[in-house]
Every structure is written in structure tokens, then in C-alpha cells.
Motif scaffolding. Structure first.
Motif, PDB file in Angstrom:
ATOM      1  N   ARG A   1      -5.869 -13.324   4.578  1.00  0.00           N
ATOM      2  CA  ARG A   1      -7.041 -12.293   4.835  1.00  0.00           C
ATOM      3  C   ARG A   1      -7.355 -11.501   3.338  1.00  0.00           C
ATOM      4  NH1 ARG A   1      -3.011  -7.060   6.747  1.00  0.00           N
ATOM      5  NH2 ARG A   1      -2.773  -6.366   4.586  1.00  0.00           N
ATOM      6  N   ASP A   2      -8.720 -10.964   3.350  1.00  0.00           N
ATOM      7  CA  ASP A   2      -9.176 -10.489   2.320  1.00  0.00           C
ATOM      8  C   ASP A   2      -8.557  -9.303   1.643  1.00  0.00           C
ATOM      9  OD1 ASP A   2     -11.564 -11.071   0.571  1.00  0.00           O
ATOM     10  OD2 ASP A   2     -12.073  -9.138   1.084  1.00  0.00           O
ATOM     11  N   ILE A   3      -8.495  -9.299   0.270  1.00  0.00           N
ATOM     12  CA  ILE A   3      -7.587  -8.448  -0.450  1.00  0.00           C
ATOM     13  C   ILE A   3      -8.504  -7.360  -0.809  1.00  0.00           C
ATOM     14  CG2 ILE A   3      -6.230  -7.778  -2.279  1.00  0.00           C
ATOM     15  CD1 ILE A   3      -4.888 -10.695  -1.713  1.00  0.00           C
ATOM     16  N   LYS A   4      -8.566  -6.020  -0.530  1.00  0.00           N
ATOM     17  CA  LYS A   4      -9.429  -5.072  -0.746  1.00  0.00           C
ATOM     18  C   LYS A   4      -8.899  -4.295  -1.987  1.00  0.00           C
ATOM     19  CE  LYS A   4      -9.340  -3.382   3.311  1.00  0.00           C
ATOM     20  NZ  LYS A   4      -8.952  -4.695   4.176  1.00  0.00           N
ATOM     21  N   VAL A   5      -9.444  -4.567  -3.134  1.00  0.00           N
ATOM     22  CA  VAL A   5      -9.127  -3.873  -4.488  1.00  0.00           C
ATOM     23  C   VAL A   5      -9.895  -2.688  -4.712  1.00  0.00           C
ATOM     24  CG1 VAL A   5      -8.670  -4.323  -7.029  1.00  0.00           C
ATOM     25  CG2 VAL A   5      -8.746  -6.141  -5.381  1.00  0.00           C
ATOM     26  N   GLY A   6      -9.506  -1.383  -4.545  1.00  0.00           N
ATOM     27  CA  GLY A   6     -10.173  -0.361  -4.808  1.00  0.00           C
ATOM     28  C   GLY A   6      -9.858   0.518  -6.210  1.00  0.00           C
ATOM     29  N   HIS A   7     -10.726   1.118  -6.859  1.00  0.00           N
ATOM     30  CA  HIS A   7     -10.682   1.717  -8.227  1.00  0.00           C
ATOM     31  C   HIS A   7     -11.964   2.665  -8.189  1.00  0.00           C
ATOM     32  CE1 HIS A   7     -13.497  -0.396 -10.478  1.00  0.00           C
ATOM     33  NE2 HIS A   7     -13.292  -1.376  -9.553  1.00  0.00           N
ATOM     34  N   PHE A   8     -11.930   3.510  -9.456  1.00  0.00           N
ATOM     35  CA  PHE A   8     -12.836   4.570  -9.652  1.00  0.00           C
ATOM     36  C   PHE A   8     -13.833   4.222 -10.814  1.00  0.00           C
ATOM     37  CE2 PHE A   8      -9.366   7.308  -7.459  1.00  0.00           C
ATOM     38  CZ  PHE A   8      -9.877   7.296  -6.473  1.00  0.00           C
ATOM     39  N   GLY A   9     -13.654   3.042 -11.224  1.00  0.00           N
ATOM     40  CA  GLY A   9     -14.527   2.468 -12.334  1.00  0.00           C
ATOM     41  C   GLY A   9     -15.988   2.503 -12.020  1.00  0.00           C
ATOM     42  N   ALA A  10     -17.056   2.785 -13.086  1.00  0.00           N
ATOM     43  CA  ALA A  10     -18.396   2.701 -12.426  1.00  0.00           C
ATOM     44  C   ALA A  10     -18.729   0.988 -12.215  1.00  0.00           C
ATOM     45  CB  ALA A  10     -19.151   3.319 -13.260  1.00  0.00           C
ATOM     46  N   THR A  35      -8.401 -14.677  -1.473  1.00  0.00           N
ATOM     47  CA  THR A  35      -9.558 -13.800  -1.884  1.00  0.00           C
ATOM     48  C   THR A  35      -9.531 -12.403  -1.757  1.00  0.00           C
ATOM     49  OG1 THR A  35     -10.485 -13.927   0.491  1.00  0.00           O
ATOM     50  CG2 THR A  35     -11.011 -15.790  -0.665  1.00  0.00           C
ATOM     51  N   ALA A  36     -10.246 -11.809  -2.829  1.00  0.00           N
ATOM     52  CA  ALA A  36     -10.108 -10.451  -2.950  1.00  0.00           C
ATOM     53  C   ALA A  36     -11.579  -9.790  -3.076  1.00  0.00           C
ATOM     54  CB  ALA A  36      -9.455  -9.969  -4.211  1.00  0.00           C
ATOM     55  N   THR A  37     -11.830  -8.491  -2.999  1.00  0.00           N
ATOM     56  CA  THR A  37     -13.358  -7.935  -3.064  1.00  0.00           C
ATOM     57  C   THR A  37     -13.092  -6.801  -3.686  1.00  0.00           C
ATOM     58  OG1 THR A  37     -13.681  -8.869  -0.800  1.00  0.00           O
ATOM     59  CG2 THR A  37     -15.365  -7.396  -1.826  1.00  0.00           C
ATOM     60  N   PRO A 218       2.991  -2.369   3.094  1.00  0.00           N
ATOM     61  CA  PRO A 218       2.984  -2.954   4.457  1.00  0.00           C
ATOM     62  C   PRO A 218       2.457  -4.435   3.722  1.00  0.00           C
ATOM     63  CG  PRO A 218       2.126  -0.986   4.671  1.00  0.00           C
ATOM     64  CD  PRO A 218       2.450  -0.983   3.204  1.00  0.00           C
ATOM     65  N   PHE A 219       1.621  -4.462   2.911  1.00  0.00           N
ATOM     66  CA  PHE A 219       0.669  -5.771   2.639  1.00  0.00           C
ATOM     67  C   PHE A 219       1.861  -6.800   1.782  1.00  0.00           C
ATOM     68  CE2 PHE A 219      -1.322  -7.509  -1.480  1.00  0.00           C
ATOM     69  CZ  PHE A 219      -1.870  -8.695  -0.720  1.00  0.00           C
ATOM     70  N   TRP A 220       2.457  -6.028   0.803  1.00  0.00           N
ATOM     71  CA  TRP A 220       3.610  -6.434   0.121  1.00  0.00           C
ATOM     72  C   TRP A 220       4.558  -7.330   0.994  1.00  0.00           C
ATOM     73  CZ3 TRP A 220       2.878  -8.276  -4.732  1.00  0.00           C
ATOM     74  CH2 TRP A 220       3.828  -8.757  -5.469  1.00  0.00           C
ATOM     75  N   ASN A 221       4.962  -6.719   1.817  1.00  0.00           N
ATOM     76  CA  ASN A 221       5.975  -7.323   2.617  1.00  0.00           C
ATOM     77  C   ASN A 221       5.623  -8.427   3.296  1.00  0.00           C
ATOM     78  OD1 ASN A 221       7.816  -5.256   1.953  1.00  0.00           O
ATOM     79  ND2 ASN A 221       7.497  -3.958   3.765  1.00  0.00           N
TER      80      ASN A 221
END
Ligand code: NA
Ligand code: NA
Lengths: 310, 425, 167
Positions: A1-10, A35-37, A218-221
Motif C-alpha cells: 500500500r501507499d505510504i503517506k508521509v505527512g509534515h509541515f514543511g512548505a 511507494t510513498a506520497t 500499526p503500520f510498523w507491525n
């Protein structure tokens, strides 16, 4: 599944470029299996929401300030101690070694797992009133601070009046004179246009701003050991690249702020720095307790080894 | 397509009488099924965290200020002053409505509260004077939507927070566009009334005029306190909303003596409920906002609009037309909340000034409150003034067109926003 | 709810006079969450949520009942998702506290869970009344149970019902 990478950088700015490296590394190391987004600028929600998403398994990766981890593990407080690190090399040495691993381990059992530390630069001071070059210059200035006790206490100890405000209110508070100054990494001062409403910058390096790369339990497991190793390696290698990107951007930002940005840039001389360190020592003493004294001494040991090479 | 699924389900549910907040949740469920990522936590978390934002604390106060203005007699005194000044002109009640709408817009951020107060007081008078009710209601509705454009405005606050730009700057930039809207309404109304035999009201003698203005003065100075206070840096926009509440309470209780403890308590409870309904709705719209992010819709839109990136003006026009169209089916708040996070990065990439964009974008969104089928200001005026909704819809059209023309002028001549902005700022 | 409005108000006043608001900001955000969900339940009971009954009003009674029943069931499902999702977060957050006030972090999720249950109960009650013929179907969720007696009441109802966030 797609890995969602969230952060606060512009989007597209230096921090986001580091995240892009991480995404590329994941793809490369897993031969295209992972794959990650990238979700920059808080697209997946505010701090507490992205944390909740990680713990609930809605989101996979979140990169945020280590300060926000204090409520999960008090060990993270040590990173924010005023004047702990003098330069980038010292911060890297401590955070990327066994001490950093120990701090990250404090997250065990919270539903979060820390992979590694990334860099967000040193926090520097800016204000609209006068140059700050010595301890007495803080007197009477209203400073916006993060609403964590350690920052509030530090600015109190310096003689300033700390005003905790949420980040989005800083610009207008500076503009309208509700507060005189703020402390943030130089990149923020440039990217959020604080230089428009601030005249004086002090290259104070009074606190280091570390970022922590988090995955949800949960994802890591769900990952196999091989997959875990890939994610870990990608985070670490991207961290190296990210440091170079950030530090290059910081020197660019400094040149910009002093030039086009029209700010006067000052720094503390050795005597002033010593006096200021002395003034904030009670804050440090207040944070150190029986639980973290050992870790704090390890940090000091590592640093003094570095400072006086045998 | 994802947007289509979302909008179809949303409209379907609304039409079937399901409250808008639940319709938004249902549309979000459809989105979850569509992108194959179904999880109850998405619903709960976004509803709970979507409203857990410091900036949004201002919303209950803006609503409370409007409620207190109506209960404390401030709104009525403002309308009386406008009556004394313009009541004797041909079609004068229309101008009274426009002037009163302007003053109230600079006091409150709520188009609904303003148009409700205007319609409740003015439509019965207009009816008595022989004005057609559809036109009258339409004019007041079109005047009411100036509220979110003139400061104070929650929409501008939220925009400033998301775009990380000065909220005071946004407020200052929106003053002239708000005045232009009022001017456009006056022009259309003048054209409509030019050879009608409407009954006029007696012109008050000079002494009565000054007495009425004197009585209205405490209500009339509030806009200057609020805008001046922010301009001079005495308080932030959030604090301004609290000042407005305090001032409306003091004037309503001590000067006009129309607000007693019971009235104040009632205002608190009412605005508490209204704020809850509103924020519940904000929370519900956050679910789909999150899912839209996950579905990578912003990137899709950026890609679709990529050919326009080189021509900021075309891009801007496209965004505003899209906003107007979506404004037909979405309520103002969800519309703004869904589009802001998508459009702000887009405009940044195209080097469109964000302060300027914020003003025209919110104006386009506000006009959506005048377009059926989901046009809340229309519903309120219809309800308060007891006018049939279809009559209002026809009545509002010329005014809506005039306001859209103003919007188009702002796109063609950004200087209309930016030059006065640089004077005021 | 009255108290919450006062608290939130007091917080911003405190903020204006510059005294310690770090903890009160956290507290007022928690309270705001309580206000939203309490208010949402009350508003549902009083038929104050924004809705558009214009179309279903034109349907024949039997069909109208059916449509409203279907809508009500869909709403119940939405409420269930709120309960299930919020409860999952309650379990995750057991044991974590807010940094400043030290209150349990599960509070907003507990509030959300309770609110979801109450919303479902109100919805069920309203559906029941409608099926027994005590309420006109189109008034089920959109308006007060009692038909407005005075013109005044009707105005208020419509105004309240249509009040969006607009701002
Ligand atoms: Na306004
Ligand atoms: Na509309």
C-alpha cells in the motif's frame, strides 16, 4: 500500500526536498515495492491529528518537531535545553548515535515508533526593537515562544516576557506589535516573511530544533523485518541528504536576510554568550532530574570529548 | 471521477432532506469506498480534530457579537440612522438597506445574521411602501453577503491562517472591494427605481436627524474601533472579535438598555447552539477534505490547470469560476474549507499575490450564498421576511450579476485591490 | 454549554490581558470540543441543523416517509462510524495526558463517542415519532416537532435553521 508521509514543511521548500529524497530512497531500496506520497504543509491535519492518524493506522509516516514528542517521553526535553549544542556537528554526533537511539526508544509503547532524527536548524532570535548582543538587551521585550514550559522558562530567565502564541498568529502579532520578537530557525524567518516585520536578527543558536521521523505502530507491525530495515535505511540515508539540503538553505537564507531582507544581523561575543548561558542555567537545572540525569551526563560527556580532542 | 462522486452523493442526500452535516459524512463515506480506504476512524478523527484549532475559537465570538447586536438594539439603531438619511429619496428604502448592510458588515462577519436583521426590519416597511418583495429581499440578500468581505470576517481569518499571511493585511485589502459591491448594488437599485412611484418617507427636520444620528452613534463607532484597533496594532483579529462582543454588550445593556441578563443569557445559548451547528458542519467537511488530500486531488487539479500556470489571470479566472459553480451546491464554509488548501499552493506556484487572491476568492465564495439550490442567505431572507423562495431567486439575479461584474473587474484590474491596500497598510 | 461559552470567552479575555493562558488555551480547546458536540445533539433534538426539506415536501406522504426513513438510517450509519472511530481512539489514547493541564487525552474522543451515541438515540426517537405519525416526515430532522404557532416562531426557526458558518 501507499505510504503517506505527512509534515509541515512548505511544498517545494528545503524541508520538503528532504522528504522527496526519503520517498525516492524508499522506492529505490525496495526496488519499487514501496511507494510513498508526500503530504506537505499539514495537508493531513494538524499535529494532534497526524499523531492520532499514525497511532490509529490511518497514516504511515509523520515528520515533526522533537519538541512535540515531550508529552510522550520526557527524554525529548533534553534536546530542547538552551545552548546544548554549539554547532551542527555536535547535534549530529549526539542525535545520530546511541544517545539519540535511547531518546527515540522512549516512544516504545506509545503507538509511535521513532526511526531517526532529521535537521531543522538552530533557532535564532529576531525582534523589531533593537539589536540583541548581550543579556541586558532582552529586558522588557515581548517574545513569542512555543507553549512548552522549557521555552517559557528560558525566555523568563533571559529577562524577556514570553508570550506563547500558536504559529499561524506570529506574523500578525509581530506586525501589529503585540509581540516584539520571536525565535525560529532562519529558514522560517525567510519563508514565512518574518523579515518584513522584524529588523534585527541575532545569530544566537540558543536552541537546536530537531525533527523526528515517526511511523505508526500499526503500520510498523505489518512490515516484515526486511521491509522494516528498508524503511529504516531510507530514513537514515535521506536524513544525511536532508541535512546537506537544509544547511545549504540556511546559509542562503542568512545571506538573503542580511541583504535583500534588510535585517541587521548580530551575534553574541564570547563574554555575552557566557553570561547568557549562566542566566539560563537554572532552567537546565530545573529540567534535570533523577530520571534523565544519566542521559544528560552522557550527552555532556560526548560533547566534551568532541570539544577537547585528545 | 472522485469529485463527481462526492458532489453527486452530497447533493443527492441534501435533496432527500438529510441535514447538510450528515450529507457531508455520507458523501465522505462514498469517497472512502471509491478510493478503497474504508475506516471509521477517518470519520471520527476528522470531525474531532477538524475543529480543534485555536484560530477557530474566534467563530463563537463572531456569532455572539452578531446576536448581541440584534438583541441589544444596535442593528435597529443603525437602520434608523440610514432611514433618517435616505428614507425620503425615491426608492430610498433600498439605499437604506445598502447603507445599513455596509455598516453591519463592518461590525459582524455573518452574512446570515446581517441579512436576517435587515430583512426582518426593512422588508415589512418596503412591502408597505409598495416595493416588490422579491426585488427587496434580493437586494437585502445581496447586501448581506458583503459581511464576509468587509472586515471582520472569519473566512479571511481562516484564509490568513492557512496561507500564513497577515490577517490584518487581508482585512485592509478587503475594504475597497466591499465598498465597490455596495456601490454596484446602489447603481442597480437606482436603475430599477428610476421611474417607480414608490412611497417615500418624510425627511426628518435637522434636529430630529441629529437626534437620531446621536442615538445611533454608539453603534456607528464600533467599526472604527475594530478596524482602527487592528490597523494600529492594539489588538489582533481574534481579540477584535472579543472586543466586539464586549462593546455590543455594554452598548446594548447600558446605552440602549435593550439587553438585560435574560437577553444576554439567551444570546449566549443561541450563539452557542449556532456555533455548534456551524462547527459540527466544519468538522463534517473536514472528513472529505482529508479524503480529497489522500486521493491526491490537489495534485490532479494542479496538473489539469498546468497549462494555465503561465497566465496568472486566466488561472485566477478559472479558479473563481470553479468557486462560483461549486458555490451553487456547497455551503460557504465547506466550500472555502475544501478549496483553500488546494488553491493556496496553486496560487503560490503561479506567483499570484495571496492577499489579493484571498479577497477575490472569498468574494466568489460569498456570492455562492446567493445562488440556488444551496444559498443560505436566500433561505434566511425568505424565511425571516416570509417571501417565497422562487421570488427571491428571481429578485436577487440583477444584484448577483452586478456583484459578479465587480468580481470580474477586480480580476481585470488587480490594482483596485492592491493600490488602496498599500495606502491603508 | 452556557458555562463553556463563558469559559471560552474568559480565556480570550485573559489572553488579551496577557496573563497565563498556555493551559487555558488547551482547556478552552477541550471545552470547545464539548460545546460543539453538546450543541450538535441539542440542535438535532430541536431540529436546528441546516437542511433543505424543499424537495421532499412535494412528495406524497407515503413516499415522503420512506425517503426520510432511508435518510434517517443513513444518518444512523454515520453516527455509528463516529462512535466506532472515536472509541478506537479512546482505546489508543488511554494513558496519555495533555502536556499542560494533565487531563487525559482521551477526553475529546470520549466526548465524540458519547455524542455519536446520543445523536443516534435522538435520530431513532425522531424516526419513531415520524413512523407513528406524530411528526410530519419533512419536519423530522429539519424543524421543530411542534408546528410554529406564531409567525415569529416560524421566522426564528427558518433563520436558525439556515444559519451557516458563512461568517
Ligand atoms: Na464583516
Ligand atoms: Na449557492
Amino acid at each position: 500500500r501507499d505510504i503517506k508521509v505527512g509534515h509541515f514543511g512548505a511544498p517545494g521548500k528545503a524541508f520538503d526536498q528532504g522528504v522527496q529524497v526519503f520517498i525516492d530512497k524508499l522506492d529505490e531500496l525496495s526496488n519499487g515495492e514501496m511507494t510513498a506520497t508526500d503530504y506537505p504543509g499539514g495537508q493531513l491535519g494538524n499535529e494532534s491529528q497526524e499523531i492520532a492518524s499514525l497511532r490509529g493506522g490511518l497514516q504511515e509516516v509523520f515528520i515533526t518537531s522533537s519538541t512535540n514528542m515531550i508529552r510522550f517521553s520526557p527524554k525529548f526535553q533534553l534536546i530542547d535545553l538552551p545552548f546544548l549544542f554549539d554547532n551542527d556537528a555536535e547535534a549530529d554526533k549526539v542525535l545520530l548515535g546511541p544517545i539519540g537511539d535511547d531518546i527515540l526508544g522512549g516512544l516504545d509503547g506509545t503507538g509511535l515508533h521513532g526511526l531517526t532524527f532529521w535537521d531543522n536548524g538552530f533557532r535564532d532570535l529576531s525582534n523589531s526593537q533593537h539589536p540583541i548582543t548581550q543579556l541586558s538587551d532582552f529586558e522588557g521585550l515581548d517574545f513569542r515562544v512555543i507553549g512548552e514550559p522549557i521555552f517559557v522558562d528560558t525566555f523568563k530567565a533571559l529577562g524577556a516576557n514570553p508570550v506563547p502564541l500558536p504559529f499561524p498568529e506570529i506574523y500578525s502579532a509581530l506586525e501589529t506589535g503585540t509581540v516584539d520578537g520571536q525565535d525560529n530557525p532562519l529558514l522560517t524567518v525567510r519563508d514565512v516573511n518574518f523579515f518584513e516585520v522584524q529588523d534585527y536578527l541575532t545569530d544566537s543558536k540558543h536552541a537546536y530544533s530537531a525533527m523526528v521521523v515517526l511511523v505508526g505502530q500499526p503500520f510498523w507491525n505489518q512490515l516484515s523485518d526486511a521491509q522494516k530495515a528498508i524503511v529504516q535505511q531510507a530514513a537514515e540515508e535521506a536524513g544525511q541528504a536532508q541535512r546537506q539540503i537544509m544547511r545549504k538553505a540556511v546559509s542562503g537564507a542568512k545571506a538573503f536576510l542580511a541583504g535583500k531582507g534588510g535585517m541587521e544581523v548580530d551575534s553574541f561575543d564570547a563574554a555575552a554568550r557566557k553570561a547568557i548561558r549562566k542566566a539560563v542555567q537554572p532552567v537546565i537545572d530545573g529540567v534535570i532530574n533523577d530520571d534523565n540525569r544519566d542521559l544528560y551526563q552522557q550527552i555532556q560527556q560526548t560533547l566534551s570529548d568532541m570539544r577537547q580532542p585528545s | 471521477m472522485i469529485v463527481a462522486t462526492f458532489i453527486l452523493v452530497l447533493i443527492g442526500c441534501i435533496v432527500l432532506g438529510i441535514p447538510v452535516a450528515w450529507s457531508l459524512i455520507a458523501a465522505a463515506i462514498a469517497l472512502m469506498l471509491k478510493i478503497d480506504f474504508f475506516n471509521a476512524q477517518i470519520v471520527a478523527q476528522n470531525m474531532i480534530h477538524g475543529t480543534d484549532n485555536f484560530i477557530l475559537l474566534a467563530i463563537p465570538f463572531f456569532i455572539l457579537a452578531g446576536e448581541l447586536m440584534n438583541r441589544g438594539g444596535l442593528s435597529r439603531h443603525i437602520i434608523e440612522v440610514a432611514m433618517a438619511l435616505f428614507g425620503h429619496v425615491r426608492g430610498g428604502l433600498g439605499y437604506v438597506g445598502i447603507v445599513a448592510a455596509l455598516i453591519m458588515a463592518s461590525l459582524s462577519g455573518s452574512a446570515i445574521a446581517d441579512s436576517a436583521a435587515l430583512a426582518a426590519i426593512l422588508v415589512p416597511m418596503m412591502r408597505m411602501a409598495g416595493y416588490p418583495e422579491g426585488k427587496s429581499g434580493g437586494l437585502l440578500a445581496a447586501g448581506g453577503v458583503i459581511a464576509p468581505i468587509l472586515p471582520p470576517s472569519i473566512a479571511l481569518v481562516v484564509f490568513g491562517a492557512i496561507a500564513n499571511i497577515s490577517i490584518t493585511g487581508l482585512f485592509m485589502a478587503s475594504i475597497v472591494p466591499g465598498l465597490l459591491m455596495a456601490a454596484a448594488l446602489a447603481a442597480v437599485w437606482g436603475f430599477h427605481a428610476r421611474n417607480k412611484q414608490y412611497e417615500t418617507f418624510d425627511k426628518p427636520d435637522r434636529r430630529t436627524l441629529w437626534r437620531i444620528i446621536g442615538k445611533g452613534l454608539p453603534a456607528l463607532v464600533l467599526p472604527f474601533i475594530i478596524i482602527g484597533g487592528m490597523r494600529l496594532g492594539i489588538f489582533t483579529p481574534t481579540e477584535a472579535s472579543v472586543i466586539a462582543v464586549a462593546y455590543a454588550t455594554i452598548v446594548g445593556a447600558l446605552v440602549y438598555r435593550e439587553l438585560d441578563i435574560k437577553g444576554f443569557y439567551g444570546a449566549l445559548v443561541e450563539s452557542g447552539k449556532t456555533a455548534a451547528v456551524v462547527m459540527f458542519l466544519v468538522g463534517a467537511s473536514m472528513i472529505s477534505a482529508w479524503l480529497v488530500s489522500i486521493a491526491n486531488l490537489p495534485a490532479e487539479i494542479v496538473e489539469a490547470l498546468a497549462p494555465l500556470m503561465d497566465s496568472p489571470r486566466l488561472l485566477l479566472a478559472a479558479i473563481l469560476i470553479l468557486t462560483l459553480l461549486l458555490g451553487m451546491v456547497l455551503d460557504f464554509t465547506p466550500l472555502m474549507l475544501i478549496l483553500m488548501p488546494i488553491m493556496i499552493p496553486l496560487c503560490q506556484a503561479a506567483h499570484i499575490d495571496l492577499t489579493y487572491f484571498g479577497v477575490v476568492f472569498i468574494m466568489a465564495g460569498a456570492l455562492g450564498m446567493l445562488t440556488p439550490p444551496v444559498g443560505n442567505v436566500l433561505n434566511v431572507v425568505a424565511g425571516v421576511a416570509r417571501i417565497r423562495i422562487d421570488r427571491i431567486i428571481t429578485g436577487v439575479m440583477p444584484f448577483l450579476v452586478a456583484e459578479i461584474i465587480i468580481l470580474a473587474l477586480l480580476v481585470l484590474f488587480p490594482a483596485l485591490v492592491m493600490v488602496p491596500f498599500s495606502w491603508l497598510h | 454549554m452556557f458555562i463553556m461559552v463563558i469559559m471560552v470567552f474568559a480565556n480570550v479575555c485573559l489572553r488579551f490581558f496577557g496573563s497565563g493562558f498556555v493551559a487555558t488555551e488547551e482547556l478552552s480547546r477541550i471545552l470547545l470540543g464539548g460545546l460543539i458536540f453538546t450543541g450538535a445533539v441539542v440542535a438535532l433534538a430541536q431540529g436546528r441543523h441546516i437542511a433543505m426539506p424543499l424537495v421532499i415536501e412535494r412528495l406524497p406522504l407515503g413516499l415522503r416517509r420512506l425517503v426520510v426513513l432511508a435518510g434517517g438510517l443513513l444518518m444512523l450509519y454515520c453516527d455509528w462510524l463516529l462512535v466506532a472511530g472515536a472509541w478506537a481512539q479512546v482505546e489508543i489514547n488511554l494513558g496519555s495526558d495533555y502536556p499542560l493541564t494533565g487531563l487525559p487525552q482521551s477526553i475529546p474522543y470520549v466526548t465524540g463517542t458519547i455524542a455519536g451515541v446520543l445523536l443516534a438515540l435522538v435520530t431513532l426517537y425522531k424516526l419513531g415519532r415520524m413512523l407513528m405519525g406524530r411528526t410530519a416526515p419533512e419536519r423530522c430532522f429539519a424543524a421543530d416537532d411542534e408546528p410554529a404557532t406564531a409567525a415569529n416562531g416560524d421566522e426564528n426557526r427558518l433563520e436558525k435553521q439556515a444559519r451557516g458558518f458563512e461568517s
